[in-house]
Design an enzyme around this catalytic site. Structure first.
Site, PDB file in Angstrom:
ATOM      1  N   HIS A   1      -4.467  -8.816  53.219  1.00  0.00           N
ATOM      2  CA  HIS A   1      -4.095  -7.512  53.753  1.00  0.00           C
ATOM      3  C   HIS A   1      -5.330  -6.649  53.995  1.00  0.00           C
ATOM      4  O   HIS A   1      -5.644  -6.277  55.113  1.00  0.00           O
ATOM      5  CB  HIS A   1      -3.114  -6.844  52.782  1.00  0.00           C
ATOM      6  CG  HIS A   1      -2.640  -5.502  53.230  1.00  0.00           C
ATOM      7  ND1 HIS A   1      -2.402  -5.196  54.549  1.00  0.00           N
ATOM      8  CD2 HIS A   1      -2.349  -4.384  52.527  1.00  0.00           C
ATOM      9  CE1 HIS A   1      -2.004  -3.939  54.640  1.00  0.00           C
ATOM     10  NE2 HIS A   1      -1.965  -3.430  53.446  1.00  0.00           N
TER      11      HIS A   1
ATOM     12  N   LYS B   1       7.276   0.335  55.024  1.00  0.00           N
ATOM     13  CA  LYS B   1       7.788   0.114  53.657  1.00  0.00           C
ATOM     14  C   LYS B   1       6.953   0.888  52.652  1.00  0.00           C
ATOM     15  O   LYS B   1       5.730   0.954  52.771  1.00  0.00           O
ATOM     16  CB  LYS B   1       7.724  -1.386  53.323  1.00  0.00           C
ATOM     17  CG  LYS B   1       8.155  -1.718  51.892  1.00  0.00           C
ATOM     18  CD  LYS B   1       8.328  -3.220  51.685  1.00  0.00           C
ATOM     19  CE  LYS B   1       7.054  -3.880  51.234  1.00  0.00           C
ATOM     20  NZ  LYS B   1       7.202  -5.332  51.009  1.00  0.00           N
TER      21      LYS B   1
ATOM     22  N   ASP C   1       7.639  -4.930  56.924  1.00  0.00           N
ATOM     23  CA  ASP C   1       6.606  -3.948  56.561  1.00  0.00           C
ATOM     24  C   ASP C   1       5.394  -4.113  57.483  1.00  0.00           C
ATOM     25  O   ASP C   1       5.304  -5.073  58.249  1.00  0.00           O
ATOM     26  CB  ASP C   1       6.203  -4.076  55.077  1.00  0.00           C
ATOM     27  CG  ASP C   1       5.810  -5.505  54.700  1.00  0.00           C
ATOM     28  OD1 ASP C   1       5.328  -6.244  55.582  1.00  0.00           O
ATOM     29  OD2 ASP C   1       5.992  -5.879  53.535  1.00  0.00           O
TER      30      ASP C   1
HETATM   31  C1  R5P Z   1       4.259  -8.069  50.748  1.00  0.00           C
HETATM   32  O1  R5P Z   1       3.865  -7.242  51.544  1.00  0.00           O
HETATM   33  C2  R5P Z   1       4.877  -9.338  51.209  1.00  0.00           C
HETATM   34  O2  R5P Z   1       4.620  -9.588  52.555  1.00  0.00           O
HETATM   35  C3  R5P Z   1       6.369  -9.361  50.973  1.00  0.00           C
HETATM   36  O3  R5P Z   1       6.990  -8.421  51.824  1.00  0.00           O
HETATM   37  C4  R5P Z   1       6.689  -9.045  49.547  1.00  0.00           C
HETATM   38  O4  R5P Z   1       5.904  -9.785  48.671  1.00  0.00           O
HETATM   39  C5  R5P Z   1       8.142  -9.327  49.298  1.00  0.00           C
HETATM   40  O5  R5P Z   1       8.433  -9.041  47.975  1.00  0.00           O
HETATM   41  P1  R5P Z   1       9.916  -8.909  47.487  1.00  0.00           P
HETATM   42  O6  R5P Z   1      10.675 -10.083  48.001  1.00  0.00           O
HETATM   43  O7  R5P Z   1       9.787  -8.917  45.968  1.00  0.00           O
HETATM   44  O8  R5P Z   1      10.449  -7.608  47.980  1.00  0.00           O
END
Ligand code: R5P
Length: 296
Positions: A130, A193, A170
């Site tokens: 990221h 998000k 996100d």
């Molecule tokens: C984080 O930005 C990743 O791309 C995923 O959106 C995140 O890890 C998803 O996590 P969870 O399923 O716990 O909401």
């Protein structure tokens, strides 16, 4: 004549290893593991190794696997391996890339250096990068190769849905959404998000009309499933005709899959970077192609 590269794998990844060995034309051998009653374990590798060795270990549930890699890689060197490649279709500990609170360990940097101390090359798929631009910044090995499952997932989506609208849950998913959408000219957008905790996320839909659309939520990873579930509920409330989910890494911790289905999601698809009933596409050919330029 040079001896062929050997692919080493652990028992629980036999199927993935077999597929990769066939796709890449590699010899295959198992690393044997014995678990002692007190929780320690020992490993046993084939006694005579060629100069070029690949170790396959996908890194979901990573903590013990990191110790396995430490023991396996050091032993492989002692047994004659001179060029060691790690194939980790899912690369763990990439999300903690800064200290969000003073005193926090920056896991990405520390675990990345751990890999770099053991291996000459690392191949992975859609690592969660990221705030760093390249895999090599996170994992400073001579050859750090980040493949993407976005094209494979895009092709699968094109076969299964008419005129889909790709939505990223996100801002971080924008990279994968852009690649997948470009391949087939899909309409696409990303949500905003805000994360408040492990299972608490707030999502704002993009300012586009989703009414009547076959939406596919695409992301690199689903962990608790809360991100995808929250986005799916909002999309269905905004009159999307259907919402399906496609992810590269099927972590699905605990009841995550049920959480996603309970939100009204129709189908859940993933690559086989992590073995899971939702697997719909294989990354073996992709990794095999990358290996042919890495091993010698
Ligand atoms: C984080 O930005 C990743 O791309 C995923 O959106 C995140 O890890 C998803 O996590 P969870 O399923 O716990 O909401």
């Amino acid at each position: 004549m040079t001896t062929p590269t050997l692919l080493l794998h652990f028992e629980d990844e036999h199927e993935s290893a077999l597929q990769l060995a066939r796709a890449a034309g590699l010899e295959l051998a198992k690393i044997e593991r014995h678990d002692f009653p007190d929780g320690e374990f020992k490993l046993r590798l084939p006694v005579s190794l060629p100069e070029s060795v690949v170790i396959l270990r996908t890194l979901d549930h990573p903590n013990e696997k990191l110790l396995e890699l430490l023991l396996a890689a050091r032993t492989a060197r002692e047994l004659g391996a001179r060029h060691l490649t790690l194939v980790a279709p899912y690369l763990a500990y990439m999300r903690q890339d800064v200290a969000f609170q003073p005193g926090e360990a920056v896991s990405q940097r520390i675990v990345g250096r751990f890999f770099a101390d053991l291996f000459d090359a690392v191949i992975t798929v859609d690592p969660h990068l990221h705030r760093v631009a390249t895999l090599q910044e996170a994992v400073p090995v001579p050859r750090a190769i980040a493949l993407t499952g976005a094209a494979l997932l895009a092709d699968m989506i094109a076969e299964r849905r008419q005129r889909p609208l790709l939505v990223g849950p996100d801002q971080e998913s924008a990279q994968w959404i852009a690649q997948a959408a470009a391949r087939h000219g899909f309409d696409h957008a990303v949500c905003r998000k805000v994360r408040h905790g492990d299972r608490a996320v707030e999502i704002e839909l993009p300012p586009i009309d989703v009414a009547g659309r076959a939406v596919v939520l695409l992301d690199d990873v689903a962990s608790t499933g809360q991100t995808l579930a929250r986005a799916a509920r909002l999309l269905l409330a905004a009159s999307a005709a259907s919402v399906d989910v496609a992810v590269t890494h099927a972590l699905f911790a605990g009841d995550a899959l049920q959480v996603i289905l309970d939100a009204g999601v129709g189908e859940v698809w993933s690559t086989d970077c992590i073995r899971h009933p939702s697997n719909a596409v294989s990354v073996a050919p992709l990794i095999a192609a990358a290996l042919s330029g890495t091993t010698h």
